[in-house]
Write an enzyme that holds these catalytic residues in place. Structure first.
Site, PDB file in Angstrom:
ATOM      1  CG  HIS A 209      -2.233   0.706   0.971  1.00 54.20           C
ATOM      2  ND1 HIS A 209      -2.345   1.854   0.217  1.00 54.20           N
ATOM      3  CD2 HIS A 209      -3.492   0.428   1.382  1.00 54.20           C
ATOM      4  CE1 HIS A 209      -3.592   2.252   0.186  1.00 54.20           C
ATOM      5  NE2 HIS A 209      -4.327   1.397   0.879  1.00 54.20           N
ATOM      6  CG  ASP A 213      -3.295   5.482  -3.704  1.00 54.78           C
ATOM      7  OD1 ASP A 213      -2.577   5.392  -2.682  1.00 54.78           O
ATOM      8  OD2 ASP A 213      -3.389   6.522  -4.374  1.00 54.78           O
TER       9      ASP A 213
END
Length: 240
Positions: A209, A213
């Site tokens: 992450h 995104d």
């Protein structure tokens, strides 16, 4: 008397291949904020195409051609079309690559090893099957070279043959993502207001992450599902 010691069956030192796996998985868990997304793909179109083309593909490959080779090919094509997950993460930069060097997890008695299909975006299904067969054979014979297991930009791991319904694979550092494949299931679906039976393939996508995104990863997973479900179009040029 040490009753705990008496109950020990055996001790397995974390060294060699097992030690390397342990180190890399600890590194992955400790350094990457990992998220896993799940989806299911209708596998009927790909299985139908595989059944239709298998004789020609196997003649070209010289080895059996199965679902794993076909799925690996589609994953490589998806990564080439949308390279946002095809790369490496370093401390201060994300590096994306045009070439897809696809790691394919192979289970050995002493642990998992991930040989790499170099330039997988340029390999048709027969070439993927032939290369996978060679890498797997040499992995089992402990004859892989360093070049065979380094340089991967994305990894696929398949636990479907063990009946696993869903899992969250860990990203293989320094890569950005890993695709997990679980066991195929027959389920009822509604198409055009009609109830039908479809063979659905559970997929998981674990990603870093810090590099990607959630929405971008979800878009990539949706692309992969669509390419599996539109297999005839995705693999229209895979005749050799």
């Amino acid at each position: 008397m040490d009753t705990a010691a008496e109950g020990v069956l055996r001790r397995l030192p974390l060294k060699g291949t097992r030690g390397t796996i342990a180190r890399r998985m600890r590194e992955s868990a400790a350094t990457k904020p990992q998220v896993t997304l799940h989806a299911r793909a209708n596998l009927d179109p790909l299985l139908a195409l595989l059944e239709e083309r298998r004789p020609a593909w196997e003649a070209a490959a010289g080895v059996p051609v199965g679902l794993n080779a076909s799925l690996s090919r589609v994953v490589a094509l998806a990564a080439a079309r949308d390279p946002r997950l095809n790369g490496h993460v370093e401390e201060s930069a994300v590096t994306l690559y045009r070439c897809v060097h696809l790691g394919v997890a192979v289970a050995l008695e002493e642990g998992l090893i991930v040989p790499v299909l170099k330039d997988a975006q340029n390999l048709g299904v027969p070439s993927v099957a032939r290369t996978l067969a060679d890498l797997t054979e040499r992995a089992q014979a402990r004859r892989l070279t360093m070049d065979d297991v380094t340089g991967g930009t994305l990894t696929i791991t398949n636990l479907g043959m063990y009946g696993v319904e869903s899992f969250n694979p860990l990203v293989n550092p320094p890569q950005i993502a890993i695709v997990g494949v679980a066991a195929l299931r027959q389920e009822t679906v509604v198409r055009n207001n009609e109830v039908q039976i479809a063979r659905l393939l559970p997929l998981s996508l674990t990603f870093d992450h810090a590099a990607v995104d959630g929405a971008q990863a979800a878009e990539w997973l949706r692309l992969l599902v669509s390419m599996i479900e539109d297999a005839r179009e995705s693999l229209k040029e895979d005749d050799a």
